[in-house]
Write a protein that holds these residues in place. Sequence first.
Motif, PDB file in Angstrom:
ATOM      1  N   PRO A 116      20.575 -14.614  -8.000  1.00  0.00           N
ATOM      2  CA  PRO A 116      21.299 -15.878  -8.094  1.00  0.00           C
ATOM      3  C   PRO A 116      22.130 -16.197  -6.860  1.00  0.00           C
ATOM      4  CG  PRO A 116      21.531 -14.622 -10.132  1.00  0.00           C
ATOM      5  CD  PRO A 116      20.903 -13.704  -9.120  1.00  0.00           C
ATOM      6  N   LEU A 117      22.298 -17.510  -6.639  1.00  0.00           N
ATOM      7  CA  LEU A 117      23.190 -18.041  -5.621  1.00  0.00           C
ATOM      8  C   LEU A 117      24.400 -18.667  -6.313  1.00  0.00           C
ATOM      9  CD1 LEU A 117      20.546 -19.810  -3.353  1.00  0.00           C
ATOM     10  CD2 LEU A 117      21.772 -17.678  -2.838  1.00  0.00           C
ATOM     11  N   ASN A 118      25.552 -18.548  -5.672  1.00  0.00           N
ATOM     12  CA  ASN A 118      26.790 -19.065  -6.237  1.00  0.00           C
ATOM     13  C   ASN A 118      27.510 -19.952  -5.227  1.00  0.00           C
ATOM     14  OD1 ASN A 118      26.850 -17.511  -8.845  1.00  0.00           O
ATOM     15  ND2 ASN A 118      26.835 -15.789  -7.414  1.00  0.00           N
ATOM     16  N   ASN A 119      28.354 -20.822  -5.725  1.00  0.00           N
ATOM     17  CA  ASN A 119      29.140 -21.690  -4.872  1.00  0.00           C
ATOM     18  C   ASN A 119      29.891 -20.873  -3.816  1.00  0.00           C
ATOM     19  OD1 ASN A 119      30.370 -24.284  -4.189  1.00  0.00           O
ATOM     20  ND2 ASN A 119      32.251 -23.385  -4.985  1.00  0.00           N
ATOM     21  N   GLY A 120      29.777 -21.254  -2.560  1.00  0.00           N
ATOM     22  CA  GLY A 120      30.442 -20.556  -1.471  1.00  0.00           C
ATOM     23  C   GLY A 120      29.598 -19.525  -0.757  1.00  0.00           C
ATOM     24  N   ASP A 121      28.433 -19.183  -1.311  1.00  0.00           N
ATOM     25  CA  ASP A 121      27.550 -18.226  -0.648  1.00  0.00           C
ATOM     26  C   ASP A 121      26.976 -18.828   0.638  1.00  0.00           C
ATOM     27  OD1 ASP A 121      27.852 -16.308  -2.625  1.00  0.00           O
ATOM     28  OD2 ASP A 121      25.959 -16.780  -3.637  1.00  0.00           O
ATOM     29  N   VAL A 122      26.534 -17.941   1.525  1.00  0.00           N
ATOM     30  CA  VAL A 122      25.722 -18.326   2.677  1.00  0.00           C
ATOM     31  C   VAL A 122      24.451 -17.505   2.599  1.00  0.00           C
ATOM     32  CG1 VAL A 122      25.516 -18.411   5.178  1.00  0.00           C
ATOM     33  CG2 VAL A 122      27.710 -18.924   4.093  1.00  0.00           C
ATOM     34  N   VAL A 123      23.309 -18.186   2.557  1.00  0.00           N
ATOM     35  CA  VAL A 123      22.025 -17.502   2.427  1.00  0.00           C
ATOM     36  C   VAL A 123      21.253 -17.623   3.730  1.00  0.00           C
ATOM     37  CG1 VAL A 123      20.998 -19.554   1.338  1.00  0.00           C
ATOM     38  CG2 VAL A 123      19.894 -17.337   1.083  1.00  0.00           C
ATOM     39  N   SER A 124      20.669 -16.509   4.150  1.00  0.00           N
ATOM     40  CA  SER A 124      19.939 -16.431   5.413  1.00  0.00           C
ATOM     41  C   SER A 124      18.514 -15.961   5.136  1.00  0.00           C
ATOM     42  CB  SER A 124      20.634 -15.446   6.365  1.00  0.00           C
ATOM     43  OG  SER A 124      19.782 -15.076   7.428  1.00  0.00           O
ATOM     44  N   VAL A 125      17.547 -16.679   5.689  1.00  0.00           N
ATOM     45  CA  VAL A 125      16.139 -16.288   5.613  1.00  0.00           C
ATOM     46  C   VAL A 125      15.653 -16.027   7.024  1.00  0.00           C
ATOM     47  CG1 VAL A 125      13.797 -17.040   5.043  1.00  0.00           C
ATOM     48  CG2 VAL A 125      15.706 -17.612   3.516  1.00  0.00           C
ATOM     49  N   ARG A 126      15.032 -14.870   7.193  1.00  0.00           N
ATOM     50  CA  ARG A 126      14.455 -14.525   8.500  1.00  0.00           C
ATOM     51  C   ARG A 126      13.014 -14.064   8.307  1.00  0.00           C
ATOM     52  NH1 ARG A 126      19.381 -10.573   9.929  1.00  0.00           N
ATOM     53  NH2 ARG A 126      20.991 -12.108  10.411  1.00  0.00           N
ATOM     54  N   VAL A 127      12.135 -14.612   9.106  1.00  0.00           N
ATOM     55  CA  VAL A 127      10.779 -14.103   9.218  1.00  0.00           C
ATOM     56  C   VAL A 127      10.630 -13.631  10.656  1.00  0.00           C
ATOM     57  CG1 VAL A 127       8.322 -14.611   9.037  1.00  0.00           C
ATOM     58  CG2 VAL A 127       9.935 -15.716   7.464  1.00  0.00           C
ATOM     59  N   ALA A 128      10.216 -12.402  10.840  1.00  0.00           N
ATOM     60  CA  ALA A 128      10.191 -11.797  12.172  1.00  0.00           C
ATOM     61  C   ALA A 128       9.449 -12.688  13.169  1.00  0.00           C
ATOM     62  CB  ALA A 128       9.533 -10.418  12.109  1.00  0.00           C
ATOM     63  N   GLY A 129      10.110 -12.963  14.285  1.00  0.00           N
ATOM     64  CA  GLY A 129       9.535 -13.773  15.339  1.00  0.00           C
ATOM     65  C   GLY A 129       9.729 -15.268  15.177  1.00  0.00           C
ATOM     66  N   LEU A 130      10.336 -15.691  14.060  1.00  0.00           N
ATOM     67  CA  LEU A 130      10.458 -17.123  13.784  1.00  0.00           C
ATOM     68  C   LEU A 130      11.890 -17.615  13.753  1.00  0.00           C
ATOM     69  CD1 LEU A 130       7.799 -17.584  10.952  1.00  0.00           C
ATOM     70  CD2 LEU A 130       7.478 -17.575  13.437  1.00  0.00           C
ATOM     71  N   GLY A 131      12.876 -16.740  13.936  1.00  0.00           N
ATOM     72  CA  GLY A 131      14.260 -17.167  13.928  1.00  0.00           C
ATOM     73  C   GLY A 131      14.912 -16.986  12.573  1.00  0.00           C
ATOM     74  N   GLU A 132      16.090 -17.560  12.433  1.00  0.00           N
ATOM     75  CA  GLU A 132      16.900 -17.411  11.230  1.00  0.00           C
ATOM     76  C   GLU A 132      17.260 -18.778  10.672  1.00  0.00           C
ATOM     77  OE1 GLU A 132      21.050 -15.260   9.739  1.00  0.00           O
ATOM     78  OE2 GLU A 132      20.783 -15.795  11.859  1.00  0.00           O
ATOM     79  N   LEU A 133      17.091 -18.935   9.369  1.00  0.00           N
ATOM     80  CA  LEU A 133      17.430 -20.155   8.642  1.00  0.00           C
ATOM     81  C   LEU A 133      18.639 -19.853   7.773  1.00  0.00           C
ATOM     82  CD1 LEU A 133      16.762 -23.028   7.504  1.00  0.00           C
ATOM     83  CD2 LEU A 133      15.224 -21.880   5.885  1.00  0.00           C
ATOM     84  N   ARG A 134      19.786 -20.468   8.084  1.00  0.00           N
ATOM     85  CA  ARG A 134      21.023 -20.225   7.344  1.00  0.00           C
ATOM     86  C   ARG A 134      21.469 -21.502   6.642  1.00  0.00           C
ATOM     87  NH1 ARG A 134      24.087 -15.646   8.529  1.00  0.00           N
ATOM     88  NH2 ARG A 134      26.031 -16.721   8.026  1.00  0.00           N
ATOM     89  N   ASN A 135      21.882 -21.344   5.398  1.00  0.00           N
ATOM     90  CA  ASN A 135      22.375 -22.494   4.625  1.00  0.00           C
ATOM     91  C   ASN A 135      23.536 -22.085   3.743  1.00  0.00           C
ATOM     92  OD1 ASN A 135      19.119 -22.892   4.759  1.00  0.00           O
ATOM     93  ND2 ASN A 135      20.196 -24.855   4.946  1.00  0.00           N
ATOM     94  N   PRO A 136      24.611 -22.876   3.718  1.00  0.00           N
ATOM     95  CA  PRO A 136      25.674 -22.643   2.743  1.00  0.00           C
ATOM     96  C   PRO A 136      25.237 -23.133   1.366  1.00  0.00           C
ATOM     97  CG  PRO A 136      26.145 -24.614   3.993  1.00  0.00           C
ATOM     98  CD  PRO A 136      24.878 -24.032   4.579  1.00  0.00           C
ATOM     99  N   VAL A 137      25.898 -22.627   0.353  1.00  0.00           N
ATOM    100  CA  VAL A 137      25.601 -22.999  -1.027  1.00  0.00           C
ATOM    101  C   VAL A 137      26.849 -23.649  -1.613  1.00  0.00           C
ATOM    102  CG1 VAL A 137      24.907 -22.188  -3.307  1.00  0.00           C
ATOM    103  CG2 VAL A 137      23.989 -21.078  -1.246  1.00  0.00           C
ATOM    104  N   LEU A 138      26.694 -24.870  -2.128  1.00  0.00           N
ATOM    105  CA  LEU A 138      27.830 -25.610  -2.656  1.00  0.00           C
ATOM    106  C   LEU A 138      27.471 -26.227  -4.011  1.00  0.00           C
ATOM    107  CD1 LEU A 138      28.969 -27.522   0.560  1.00  0.00           C
ATOM    108  CD2 LEU A 138      29.986 -25.445  -0.395  1.00  0.00           C
ATOM    109  N   THR A 139      28.465 -26.380  -4.855  1.00  0.00           N
ATOM    110  CA  THR A 139      28.264 -27.056  -6.127  1.00  0.00           C
ATOM    111  C   THR A 139      28.111 -28.549  -5.890  1.00  0.00           C
ATOM    112  OG1 THR A 139      29.603 -25.405  -7.270  1.00  0.00           O
ATOM    113  CG2 THR A 139      29.280 -27.500  -8.397  1.00  0.00           C
ATOM    114  N   LEU A 140      27.182 -29.153  -6.605  1.00  0.00           N
ATOM    115  CA  LEU A 140      26.906 -30.586  -6.464  1.00  0.00           C
ATOM    116  C   LEU A 140      28.113 -31.403  -6.937  1.00  0.00           C
ATOM    117  CD1 LEU A 140      24.673 -32.609  -5.652  1.00  0.00           C
ATOM    118  CD2 LEU A 140      23.984 -32.615  -8.051  1.00  0.00           C
TER     119      LEU A 140
END
Length: 258
Positions: A234-258
């Motif tokens: 699960p993701l919660n309000n205030g989290d920061v989630v990072s996705v990395r695929v080797a050689g493709l960089g890093e995708l970072r997004n904060p998580v906020l309540t709508l």
Amino acid sequence: MRIARFVHPGGMSFGLVEGESAAGETIVAIEGHPFAEIKRTEQRWALADVRLLSPILPSKVVCVGRNYAEHAAEHGSDVPKEPLLFLKPSTSVIGPHDAIRLPPQSQQVEHEAELAVVIGASGARRVDRSQAARAIFGYTCANDVTARDLQRSDGQWTRAKGFDSFCPLGPWITTDADVSDAEVRCEVNEEVRQLGRTKDMVFDVPTLISYVSHIMTLLPGDVILTGTPAGVSPLNNGDVVSVRVAGLGELRNPVLTL
């Protein structure tokens, strides 16, 4: 090449990301769309001084479920005999550092780190595996954000997968990557949650492109999400989630309540 879409003082452009280190990376604007012949302009900025957008605006995002055996097992499901497909609307797409918004309808929104395939100028219609490579423009990182409780209760996945902001893509498209055995990693607040390798996909990229193209025409800029390894949580309000695929960089997004 690394191709990004970005906002700068003069508007919005596609550009080439250059440089080896974060401190030295720059982006040079190109003329028009990257599917045409790439022509550099004289406009260049430090990458840190511009805002990256989702690297492409697809007409559709075609997703593959249960494409890693361990992920299927963690949900008590079998590996499908054929690719299990679903769609995300184009309105779910956001870019790096844009907020994933937790909708009030769900109490269990989860991350799913994935390799994303971006279709090139030729598109793909009824291609076989040997022709699939010609349809690939490049690759990027993706997060197939999912309202897990709604996925279970609805019996189909459209609502659970389709909320606005539920498809982060980025940070850019890499056109010359080898993704046959790339590490796929997800971190939430710097804690590793998912760690897999693309070699463990049940159906590889050429198989997926061929399979999808025999159902629907893949247009230039369309995106295929290739499935997620085990470890979704699960993701919660205030989290920061990072996705990395080797050689493709890093995708970072904060998580906020709508």
